[in-house]
Design an enzyme around this catalytic site. Structure first.
Site, PDB file in Angstrom:
ATOM      1  N   ALA A   1       0.815  -1.219   0.000  1.00 25.34           N
ATOM      2  CA  ALA A   1       0.000   0.000   0.000  1.00 25.34           C
ATOM      3  C   ALA A   1       0.852   1.274   0.000  1.00 25.34           C
ATOM      4  CB  ALA A   1      -0.949  -0.002   1.194  1.00 25.34           C
ATOM      5  N   THR A   2       2.014   1.240   0.616  1.00 24.68           N
ATOM      6  CA  THR A   2       2.857   2.439   0.599  1.00 24.68           C
ATOM      7  C   THR A   2       3.222   2.794  -0.836  1.00 24.68           C
ATOM      8  OG1 THR A   2       3.738   2.151   2.826  1.00 24.68           O
ATOM      9  CG2 THR A   2       5.108   3.378   1.286  1.00 24.68           C
TER      10      THR A   2
ATOM     11  N   GLN B   1      -6.634  -0.977   5.020  1.00 27.37           N
ATOM     12  CA  GLN B   1      -7.309  -1.564   6.185  1.00 27.37           C
ATOM     13  C   GLN B   1      -8.742  -1.977   5.881  1.00 27.37           C
ATOM     14  OE1 GLN B   1      -5.915  -2.217   9.070  1.00 27.37           O
ATOM     15  NE2 GLN B   1      -4.027  -1.023   9.020  1.00 27.37           N
TER      16      GLN B   1
ATOM     17  N   GLY C   1      -1.532  -6.637   0.703  1.00 27.08           N
ATOM     18  CA  GLY C   1      -1.762  -8.069   0.887  1.00 27.08           C
ATOM     19  C   GLY C   1      -1.775  -8.516   2.340  1.00 27.08           C
ATOM     20  N   HIS C   2      -0.778  -8.046   3.113  1.00 27.75           N
ATOM     21  CA  HIS C   2      -0.618  -8.617   4.454  1.00 27.75           C
ATOM     22  C   HIS C   2      -1.615  -8.094   5.470  1.00 27.75           C
ATOM     23  CE1 HIS C   2       1.522  -5.347   6.748  1.00 27.75           C
ATOM     24  NE2 HIS C   2       1.673  -4.890   5.534  1.00 27.75           N
TER      25      HIS C   2
ATOM     26  N   CYS D   1       5.708   7.105  24.382  1.00 25.43           N
ATOM     27  CA  CYS D   1       6.707   7.321  25.412  1.00 25.43           C
ATOM     28  C   CYS D   1       8.100   6.939  24.919  1.00 25.43           C
ATOM     29  CB  CYS D   1       6.350   6.527  26.645  1.00 25.43           C
ATOM     30  SG  CYS D   1       7.061   7.179  28.146  1.00 25.43           S
TER      31      CYS D   1
END
Lengths: 414, 134
Positions: free
Chosen positions: A84-85, A192, A213-214, A338
């Protein structure tokens, strides 16, 4: 996957996986389908002159049909990418570069994934104007704000289908209608959403859609970009070479990964409805369980317009990372930061108007295909007892119990 | 990120969790950090007539390193004079717990908490000592 010992406890070496928005395990059926393509059917799908090439090409084209079918597209409109990136980069940069001479305006949203936001920032340096739409308290964009932002210079609107942190589903059909009427391309990052909710590129007037895919039980390292043919969307490629994927994405296709993506899409198409119903039940069980055990917990983002496998909860007065350390039997994610040098909590939660102190107390709980009722009960028990323990240790919880408003105290921000 | 045995022990079995009555004259209270930054520490010391810290309690909102740092300093300050307590350095805390670089701020906060508690006690009793910190 988690395994249970005879005493009914999960083994410490394999924490219970509740981070399905980060990644999903590859479905064993997907792995089985991929196996022959590493060894026996190893041909280059672009080899046009022998059996090995044809065999691989057939498998790739079958997978293309499966992916297209899942989103109501034509197989010719599916471009395979590394994920997707890359798809988001190709969609936004590709359209911006092709149409940029006449149209140099991009509209996106503040809660997008970093790969969309950073791509837009990069294009800003190149002289493009970008409008970052705000979101309402429930995480959804305001359609009137979108309408008002579109100008005759707008080339593309990029709004994610489902948010990775809070799971909320944007009103895709309405956004698509607005964009189509204005003659502006609509790109959606559906990493997503694919395989989780029904998607139809024609009904929703989507012109470009990114798929990973993942995120839906396929392998890592493979994704797709849907690029509409009618009306035609044109892109300047990012990767140049042999002209594969209709010239939009050169490079030899990884046949085993493509096959895996295709089978993941087939399984999702068949099982999505039943799986969504089951996950709805599990999520309700988890939320009801936590709410019955713990006061002052707050769900971040809209609970109705949301994929069933996501919960994002602020456990007031308990810091998220401290909590994660206490529930090490569970693999979850926190909106607290944090560990980051800036100490700034999740920008997504901040965009919803969640106060910084509440953003620091959030956990993202991701449920998926292999989550069981028993696991949900175990997670509820672990989270509830640890939150209770840490609240007893929290000076803020003390103050709240004593009726002191923590906002009335002048804190020294460090 | 792998945490040290010492840190995990202080997080899972924190020493001296609790509160003492702030209004008592022999109690010094330090409240440092900010909820918006994800860390708040409350450290209290009980000082004997001989000027020795008899008891210490803490409550902390924060990550595991913040909780462990506060737990550790409650152990360290007991039996010390106010001036001795105020010399505890964040680097000692960070070293004892093997804090990773991104968690150094937790030890800084714990040092601040001691100084704030000592300073509060001195203000209350009118003994403005040279070790009092801002």
């Amino acid at each position: 996957m988690t395994t249970k010992s005879k005493t009914g406890h999960w083994t410490q070496s394999t924490p219970l996986y509740l981070d399905y928005q980060a990644t999903t395990p590859t479905d064993p059926r997907v792995v089985d389908a991929m196996m022959p393509y590493w060894t026996d059917k190893f041909g280059n799908p672009h080899s046009r002159n022998h059996h090995y090439g044809w065999e691989a090409e057939d498998a790739v084209e079958k997978a293309r049909e499966s992916v297209a079918s899942l989103i109501g597209a034509n197989p010719k409109e599916i471009i395979f990418t590394s994920g997707a990136t890359e798809s988001n980069n190709l969609a936004i940069k590709g359209v911006a570069r092709f149409y940029g001479d006449k149209k140099n305006h991009i509209i996106t949203c503040v809660t997008e994934h970093k790969c969309v936001l950073e791509t837009c920032r990069y294009l800003e340096h190149d002289g493009f104007d970008v409008t970052y739409l705000h979101v309402k308290e429930n995480g959804l964009i305001d359609l009137d704000e979108l309408k008002a932002a579109i100008t005759d210079k707008t080339a593309i609107v990029s709004i994610m289908a489902v948010n990775n942190e809070i799971g909320v589903i944007q009103p895709l059909k309405e956004i698509g209608a607005i964009c189509r009427e204005a003659g502006v391309f609509f790109h959606t990052d559906a990493a997503q959403a694919t395989g989780k909710i029904p998607l139809d590129v024609n009904e929703m007037n989507i012109d470009l859609m990114s798929i990973s895919g993942h995120k839906f039980y396929g392998p890592m390292g493979i994704g797709a970009l849907f690029v509409r043919r009618k009306p035609r969307v044109r892109l300047v490629p990012i990767i140049h070479g042999g002209g594969q994927e209709r010239g939009m994405r050169s490079g030899t296709l990884p046949t085993p990964l493509v096959v895996g993506l295709g089978v993941a899409a087939e399984i999702a198409a068949k099982e999505m409805t039943a799986e969504a119903e089951r996950l709805h039940g599990l999520r309700k069980r988890m939320l009801d369980g936590l709410q019955s055990r713990l006061p002052e917990i707050y769900v971040n983002g809209d609970l109705e317009n949301r994929i069933p496998g996501n919960l994002n909860i602020s456990f007031a007065y308990v810091e998220g990372e401290g909590l994660m350390m206490g529930i090490k039997e569970l693999a979850v994610s926190s909106g607290s930061a944090c560990t980051s040098a800036s100490l700034e909590p999740s920008y997504v939660l901040r965009a919803l108007g969640v106060e910084e102190e509440m953003a620091h107390t959030s956990l993202r709980l991701g449920l998926g295909r292999f989550t069981t009722e028993e696991e949900v009960d175990y997670a509820v028990e672990r989270i509830a007892s640890e939150v209770t323990r840490l609240r007893e240790m929290s000076p803020l919880w003390d103050m709240a119990q004593a009726g002191i408003d923590i906002k009335s105290i002048k804190w020294a921000e460090h | 990120m792998a945490y040290s045995k010492e840190l995990i022990d202080h997080y899972e079995n924190p020493r001296n969790v609790g509160s003492m009555d702030e209004s008592e004259n022999n109690i010094g209270t330090g409240l440092v950090g900010a909820p918006a930054c994800g860390d708040v520490m409350k450290l209290q010391i009980k000082v004997g007539a001989d000027g020795i810290i008899e008891d210490a309690k803490f409550k902390t909102f924060g990550c595991g390193s913040a909780i462990a740092s506060s737990s550790l300093v409650t152990e360290w300050v007991k039996g010390k004079t106010l001036d001795e307590a105020a010399t505890i350095k964040n680097t000692d805390i960070a070293q004892e717990l093997a804090l990773p670089p991104v968690k150094i701020h937790c030890s800084v906060l714990a040092e601040d908490a001691i100084k704030a508690a000592v300073s509060d006690y001195k203000e209350k009793t009118g003994k403005k000592g040279n070790a009092a910190a801002e």
